[in-house]
Design an enzyme around this catalytic site. Structure first.
Site, PDB file in Angstrom:
ATOM      1  N   TYR A 197       0.820  -1.211   0.000  1.00 44.59           N
ATOM      2  CA  TYR A 197       0.000   0.000   0.000  1.00 44.59           C
ATOM      3  C   TYR A 197       0.856   1.265   0.000  1.00 44.59           C
ATOM      4  CZ  TYR A 197      -4.675  -1.931   1.021  1.00 44.59           C
ATOM      5  OH  TYR A 197      -5.890  -2.552   0.958  1.00 44.59           O
TER       6      TYR A 197
ATOM      7  N   LYS B  90       3.173 -15.229   3.549  1.00 41.32           N
ATOM      8  CA  LYS B  90       3.398 -16.061   2.362  1.00 41.32           C
ATOM      9  C   LYS B  90       4.901 -16.331   2.320  1.00 41.32           C
ATOM     10  CE  LYS B  90       2.004 -18.062  -1.487  1.00 41.32           C
ATOM     11  NZ  LYS B  90       1.138 -19.278  -1.489  1.00 41.32           N
TER      12      LYS B  90
ATOM     13  N   ASP C 282      -2.819 -18.424   1.761  1.00 40.26           N
ATOM     14  CA  ASP C 282      -3.812 -19.172   0.961  1.00 40.26           C
ATOM     15  C   ASP C 282      -4.522 -20.223   1.827  1.00 40.26           C
ATOM     16  OD1 ASP C 282      -1.360 -20.454   1.099  1.00 40.26           O
ATOM     17  OD2 ASP C 282      -1.330 -21.135  -0.975  1.00 40.26           O
TER      18      ASP C 282
ATOM     19  N   ASP D 139      -6.444  -6.757   4.582  1.00 38.34           N
ATOM     20  CA  ASP D 139      -7.563  -6.140   3.865  1.00 38.34           C
ATOM     21  C   ASP D 139      -8.447  -7.234   3.270  1.00 38.34           C
ATOM     22  OD1 ASP D 139      -9.074  -4.084   2.584  1.00 38.34           O
ATOM     23  OD2 ASP D 139      -8.057  -4.603   0.706  1.00 38.34           O
TER      24      ASP D 139
ATOM     25  N   ASP E 224     -12.406  -8.804   4.820  1.00 37.94           N
ATOM     26  CA  ASP E 224     -13.667  -8.861   4.057  1.00 37.94           C
ATOM     27  C   ASP E 224     -14.208 -10.290   4.080  1.00 37.94           C
ATOM     28  OD1 ASP E 224     -13.390  -6.176   3.366  1.00 37.94           O
ATOM     29  OD2 ASP E 224     -13.998  -6.508   1.282  1.00 37.94           O
TER      30      ASP E 224
END
Ligand code: IPM
Ligand code: MG
Length: 363
Positions: free
Chosen positions: A140, A185, A218, A242, A246
């Protein structure tokens, strides 16, 4: 009486509607507990771009830095697609300028709430997790480049940035069930390998009492809908947080349900629902105000230290949902404003009952 100055940033889309709900609840708390909660409204996002040419006008930033707490509705919308400056810049700039590196997003599913989720009630029943999302680093905020046929967003993290947000997660875990799942990750990304090493080291040196596990992002996305009760505190970097927040919101029925607190080291916090501007339903008074109202609860708790009041607001939301009332996203009929009024009324009822009980006790 101590005065608390709260800056309201309604922003775009459904932002102004849910900010009205937040304002109503703040007014009810002022009234019922006798606090002096003063609100002022400032521009941010697309409306600020339209009026001033800046998504985060200096006057807004100055007011936020001086405030005791800041509430934000939402920013963004298709209207500003293709513009050189984007509304989201305003929110990102504010997070950075206020030093808000830790974003707390709690997800709780009550037994009654479990039936509202599109997932099986058995899977989501009893979910109680807290996402701690790093908020001022990663892709970001890394350097961006753009050529006609190529673009880059640099994802960078320092140990300092990782450590400070990890501390927030470990401390939160101590107050909860003592478990942190750090998500990265690390099988692919160098920043994730640094993340994992730093979090592991901090756990050993400063938080040996907290249980730590590492899960790849994942696999975590899958486990979040397969075995969501396996999570207590979820610690992760900005973009993974982020996306996963959601996803996690659906456990509780709708993205309209989640509030959040963005905190730094001292200084005012920023409190906002996670749902975004939802331009497709804006201006129709059908948005779910719960995310905004729970953000007010977090504002009272973390921003102003009004713990009882914060708890009463949460209970009032639960009481209204338990009475069978809900907004369209949850299959109900209440408008945004009617639901907020119902919460304010429930707050009034519990407060009056509590005061009455105390008088009886004294009598
Ligand atoms: C959120 C939002 C923001 C983010 C957008 C509006 C910039 O999606 O708070 O989750 O990506 O952080
Ligand atoms: Mg988001």
């Amino acid at each position: 009486m101590k005065t608390h100055n709260i800056v309201l940033l309604p922003g775009d889309g459904v932002g102004p509607e849910v900010t009205d709900a937040a304002r109503l609840i703040l007014a009810a708390v002022s009234d019922l507990w006798g606090h002096d909660l003063r609100t002022s409204v400032k521009l941010i996002g697309g409306v600020a771009l339209d009026e001033t040419g800046e998504p985060l006008p200096q006057a807004t930033l100055d007011a936020c830095l001086k405030a005791d707490a800041v509430f934000l509705g939402a920013v963004g919308g298709p209207k500003w697609d293709g513009h050189e400056r984007r509304p989201e810049e305003g929110l990102l700039g504010l997070r950075q300028a206020m030093g808000l590196y830790a974003n707390l997003r709690p997800v709780e599913v009550t037994p009654q709430g479990a039936v509202r989720s599109p997932l099986k009630a058995d899977v989501v029943k009893g979910v109680d997790l807290l996402i701690v999302r790093e908020l001022t680093g990663g892709a970001y905020f890394g350097e961006k480049t753009r050529e006609a046929d190529r673009a880059t967003d640099l994802c960078a993290y320092s140990t300092h940035e990782i450590e400070r947000v990890a501390r927030v997660a470990f401390r939160a875990a101590r107050e909860r069930r003592g478990h942190v799942t750090s998500i990265d990750k690390a099988n692919v990304l160098e920043t994730s390998r640094l993340w994992r090493e730093t979090v592991t080291r901090l756990a050993h040196t400063d938080f040996p009492d907290v249980e730590l596990e590492h899960v790849l992002v994942d696999a975590a996305a899958m486990r979040l809908i397969q075995k969501p009760r396996a999570f207590d505190v979820v610690l992760t970097e900005n973009m993974f947080g982020d996306i996963l927040s959601d996803e996690a919101s659906i456990l509780s029925g709708s993205i309209g349900m989640l509030g959040s607190a963005s905190l730094g080291d001292g200084g005012p916090g920023l409190f906002e629902p996670i749902h975004g501007s939802a331009p497709d339903i804006a201006g129709r008074d059908i948005a779910n105000p719960i995310g905004a109202i729970l953000s007010v609860s977090m504002l009272l708790h973390y921003g102003l230290g009004l713990i009882d009041e914060a708890e009463a607001v949460r209970s009032a939301v639960t009481a209204v949902l338990a009475s069978g009332r809900s907004t369209a996203d949850l299959g109900g009929w209440e408008s945004c404003s009617a639901f907020a009024w119902a919460v304010a009324q429930a707050l009034r009822n519990t407060r009056t009952a509590a005061l009455h009980g105390r008088l009886m006790h004294w009598g």
